[in-house]
Design a protein around this motif. Structure first.
Motif, PDB file in Angstrom:
ATOM      1  N   MET A  97       0.839  -1.202   0.000  1.00 16.00           N
ATOM      2  CA  MET A  97       0.000   0.000   0.000  1.00 16.00           C
ATOM      3  C   MET A  97       0.876   1.254   0.000  1.00 16.00           C
ATOM      4  N   SER A  98       0.470   2.283  -0.737  1.00 15.55           N
ATOM      5  CA  SER A  98       1.347   3.456  -0.801  1.00 15.55           C
ATOM      6  C   SER A  98       1.132   4.376   0.411  1.00 15.55           C
ATOM      7  N   THR A  99       2.124   5.199   0.642  1.00 12.22           N
ATOM      8  CA  THR A  99       2.129   6.132   1.774  1.00 12.22           C
ATOM      9  C   THR A  99       2.332   7.538   1.237  1.00 12.22           C
ATOM     10  N   LEU A 100       1.548   8.462   1.736  1.00 11.76           N
ATOM     11  CA  LEU A 100       1.674   9.851   1.317  1.00 11.76           C
ATOM     12  C   LEU A 100       2.766  10.524   2.137  1.00 11.76           C
ATOM     13  N   LYS A 101       3.666  11.233   1.444  1.00 14.56           N
ATOM     14  CA  LYS A 101       4.752  11.911   2.163  1.00 14.56           C
ATOM     15  C   LYS A 101       4.449  13.404   2.216  1.00 14.56           C
ATOM     16  N   ILE A 102       4.322  13.915   3.420  1.00 15.64           N
ATOM     17  CA  ILE A 102       4.027  15.349   3.572  1.00 15.64           C
ATOM     18  C   ILE A 102       5.241  16.059   4.167  1.00 15.64           C
ATOM     19  N   ALA A 103       5.597  17.199   3.590  1.00 10.77           N
ATOM     20  CA  ALA A 103       6.669  18.025   4.156  1.00 10.77           C
ATOM     21  C   ALA A 103       6.033  19.168   4.918  1.00 10.77           C
ATOM     22  N   ILE A 104       6.521  19.370   6.146  1.00 10.23           N
ATOM     23  CA  ILE A 104       6.110  20.563   6.875  1.00 10.23           C
ATOM     24  C   ILE A 104       7.371  21.262   7.384  1.00 10.23           C
ATOM     25  N   GLN A 105       7.210  22.517   7.786  1.00  8.58           N
ATOM     26  CA  GLN A 105       8.373  23.265   8.258  1.00  8.58           C
ATOM     27  C   GLN A 105       8.906  22.646   9.554  1.00  8.58           C
ATOM     28  N   LYS A 106      10.212  22.495   9.605  1.00  8.80           N
ATOM     29  CA  LYS A 106      10.865  21.861  10.760  1.00  8.80           C
ATOM     30  C   LYS A 106      10.670  22.684  12.029  1.00  8.80           C
ATOM     31  N   SER A 107      10.950  23.969  11.919  1.00  7.83           N
ATOM     32  CA  SER A 107      10.669  24.867  13.033  1.00  7.83           C
ATOM     33  C   SER A 107      10.436  26.238  12.444  1.00  7.83           C
ATOM     34  N   GLY A 108       9.629  27.032  13.126  1.00 10.49           N
ATOM     35  CA  GLY A 108       9.307  28.351  12.587  1.00 10.49           C
ATOM     36  C   GLY A 108       7.814  28.574  12.633  1.00 10.49           C
ATOM     37  N   ARG A 109       7.384  29.557  11.917  1.00  7.76           N
ATOM     38  CA  ARG A 109       6.020  30.039  12.048  1.00  7.76           C
ATOM     39  C   ARG A 109       4.940  29.091  11.544  1.00  7.76           C
ATOM     40  N   LEU A 110       5.290  28.178  10.642  1.00  2.00           N
ATOM     41  CA  LEU A 110       4.271  27.282  10.085  1.00  2.00           C
ATOM     42  C   LEU A 110       4.186  25.957  10.838  1.00  2.00           C
ATOM     43  N   ASN A 111       5.226  25.634  11.581  1.00  7.12           N
ATOM     44  CA  ASN A 111       5.350  24.304  12.185  1.00  7.12           C
ATOM     45  C   ASN A 111       4.164  23.923  13.085  1.00  7.12           C
ATOM     46  N   GLU A 112       3.888  24.777  14.058  1.00  2.99           N
ATOM     47  CA  GLU A 112       2.880  24.425  15.057  1.00  2.99           C
ATOM     48  C   GLU A 112       1.481  24.282  14.451  1.00  2.99           C
ATOM     49  N   ASP A 113       1.092  25.260  13.630  1.00  2.35           N
ATOM     50  CA  ASP A 113      -0.254  25.220  13.039  1.00  2.35           C
ATOM     51  C   ASP A 113      -0.398  24.055  12.066  1.00  2.35           C
ATOM     52  N   SER A 114       0.689  23.699  11.384  1.00  3.91           N
ATOM     53  CA  SER A 114       0.635  22.558  10.453  1.00  3.91           C
ATOM     54  C   SER A 114       0.407  21.265  11.229  1.00  3.91           C
ATOM     55  N   LEU A 115       1.148  21.104  12.332  1.00 10.29           N
ATOM     56  CA  LEU A 115       0.989  19.894  13.150  1.00 10.29           C
ATOM     57  C   LEU A 115      -0.394  19.837  13.795  1.00 10.29           C
ATOM     58  N   GLN A 116      -0.877  21.009  14.230  1.00  9.48           N
ATOM     59  CA  GLN A 116      -2.213  21.085  14.834  1.00  9.48           C
ATOM     60  C   GLN A 116      -3.283  20.637  13.836  1.00  9.48           C
ATOM     61  N   LEU A 117      -3.116  21.060  12.584  1.00  8.06           N
ATOM     62  CA  LEU A 117      -4.088  20.680  11.544  1.00  8.06           C
ATOM     63  C   LEU A 117      -4.102  19.159  11.348  1.00  8.06           C
ATOM     64  N   LEU A 118      -2.920  18.566  11.287  1.00  8.54           N
ATOM     65  CA  LEU A 118      -2.849  17.106  11.117  1.00  8.54           C
ATOM     66  C   LEU A 118      -3.477  16.401  12.326  1.00  8.54           C
ATOM     67  N   LYS A 119      -3.234  16.959  13.493  1.00  3.73           N
ATOM     68  CA  LYS A 119      -3.801  16.381  14.723  1.00  3.73           C
ATOM     69  C   LYS A 119      -5.330  16.423  14.667  1.00  3.73           C
ATOM     70  N   GLU A 120      -5.865  17.592  14.241  1.00  7.54           N
ATOM     71  CA  GLU A 120      -7.319  17.716  14.154  1.00  7.54           C
ATOM     72  C   GLU A 120      -7.895  16.816  13.066  1.00  7.54           C
ATOM     73  N   CYS A 121      -7.061  16.429  12.111  1.00  8.99           N
ATOM     74  CA  CYS A 121      -7.490  15.459  11.086  1.00  8.99           C
ATOM     75  C   CYS A 121      -7.528  14.046  11.668  1.00  8.99           C
ATOM     76  N   GLY A 122      -7.234  13.932  12.946  1.00  9.95           N
ATOM     77  CA  GLY A 122      -7.271  12.627  13.607  1.00  9.95           C
ATOM     78  C   GLY A 122      -6.019  11.810  13.356  1.00  9.95           C
ATOM     79  N   ILE A 123      -4.957  12.477  12.897  1.00  8.58           N
ATOM     80  CA  ILE A 123      -3.727  11.755  12.564  1.00  8.58           C
ATOM     81  C   ILE A 123      -2.742  11.885  13.725  1.00  8.58           C
ATOM     82  N   SER A 124      -2.322  10.763  14.284  1.00 10.20           N
ATOM     83  CA  SER A 124      -1.325  10.865  15.361  1.00 10.20           C
ATOM     84  C   SER A 124       0.038  10.431  14.852  1.00 10.20           C
TER      85      SER A 124
END
Ligand SMILES: Nc1ncnc2c1ncn2[C@@H]1O[C@H](COP(=O)(O)OP(=O)(O)OP(=O)(O)O)[C@@H](O)[C@H]1O
Ligand SMILES: O=P(O)(O)OC[C@H]1O[C@H](OP(=O)(O)OP(=O)(O)O)[C@H](O)[C@@H]1O
Ligand SMILES: [Mg+2]
Length: 285
Positions: free
Chosen positions: A1-28
């Motif tokens: 089965m294939s896996t989707l690879k997502i890039a997010i900012q390592k640290s900085g202004r986008l990091n926290e909100d990007s992770l929060q969005l994935l969390k709210e998508c139910g992804i741990s």
């Protein structure tokens, strides 16, 4: 089965909100500090923690499949990368600024001038369209210092509150464009991965819709319900239920967040009582 690879900012202004969005998508995500790659436990997703500026090339090459980036980064480095979804956070402007003592009238001020920026491609394109010739000094950060140290006559950089410009004796001269965080994808995404992206995007859209609305419950005398419904149309139409007390109803609906207070004032004026409002976690139309 294939896996989707997502890039997010390592640290900085986008990091926290990007992770929060994935969390709210139910992804741990099992992420240990300093690890640059992590795997989601309950969605076929791998998360790559990268520097913003490197992500467009990884997408172009198909090394990662999707990413969360500032629109400004796409404009600067990712011309072929589509906006899959606007995400509504990290809103800012990319602007030209000049020392506050300059009597700035229009863009012709920049003719023959030196401009410091990290966004050289963006600036080159912008000035070409405006038929202005200027020289650029490319600097990676703290661009606002450049006019003060005699390196440039103006700058092109991100402006949000304007605090950094102000603190450095500069003023905004032109807003080139507005930017926000966006979801983008690789131009070489396989059909199989597109199915996974669609699934993720469906979740993101439900979250973004939920963020844009509030749920409202109120009580009203029956003879006011018709007028009240006119100001709160809801998703399809509001739910109206009889209260135990004769002659009264309970009305349930959703209202757009950006009109929240105006609508609340109207509801009160129309005789609504016991108004309760609450945030919406997810919303699917
Ligand atoms: N002051 C700000 N207010 C709101 N959004 C901002 C602000 N500054 C930057 N951004 C947005 O956040 C993104 C990331 O900015 P940040 O400064 O964290 O990273 P960077 O220095 O551009 O990149 P890198 O990941 O390489 O360090 C920018 O591309 C922009 O879209
Ligand atoms: O208008 P303001 O609210 O003051 O925000 C604008 C500042 O924010 C960003 O810098 P950041 O703080 O991300 O630092 P950096 O230059 O190290 O990326 C941007 O490059 C501006 O300098
Ligand atoms: Mg920055």
């Amino acid at each position: 089965m294939s896996t989707l690879k997502i890039a997010i900012q390592k640290s900085g202004r986008l990091n926290e909100d990007s992770l929060q969005l994935l969390k709210e998508c139910g992804i741990s995500i099992d992420h240990r500090n300093a690890q640059l790659k992590a795997t989601a436990r309950n969605f076929p997703l791998e998360v790559f923690y990268l520097r913003n500026g490197d992500i467009p090339q990884y997408l172009e090459d198909g090394v990662v499949d999707i990413a969360i980036l500032g629109e400004n980064t796409l404009i600067e480095k990712g011309e072929n990368l589509p906006i899959v979804e606007r995400l509504g956070f990290s809103k800012c402007k990319v602007s030209l600024a000049v020392p506050k003592g300059v009597d700035y009238k229009d863009i012709s001020y920049f003719e023959g001038k030196r401009i410091a920026t990290s966004y050289t491609n963006t600036l080159e394109k912008y000035l070409k369209e405006k038929k202005i010739n200027a020289t650029f000094h490319k600097i990676a950060g703290s661009v606002e210092i450049a006019p003060n140290i005699g390196l440039a006559d103006g700058i092109c950089d991100i402006v949000s509150s304007g605090g950094t410009l102000f603190a450095n004796g500069l003023k905004e001269a032109e807003v080139m464009f507005w930017s926000e965080a966006v979801l983008t994808k690789s131009p070489v995404l396989s059909a199989e991965k597109q199915v996974l992206l669609d699934k993720l995007q469906f979740r993101i859209q439900a979250i973004l819709k939920g963020r844009a609305f509030r749920y409202v419950l109120l009580n009203a005398p029956n003879n006011k319900v018709e007028d009240i419904i006119k100001v709160i149309p809801g998703m399809k139409s509001p739910t109206v239920l009889p209260l135990a007390e004769e002659g009264w109803s309970s009305v349930h609906t959703v209202i757009p967040k950006d009109k929240f207070w105006e609508i609340l004032d109207e509801l009160k004026a129309l005789g609504a009582e016991g108004i309760l409002t609450t945030e919406i976690e997810k919303m699917v139309l």
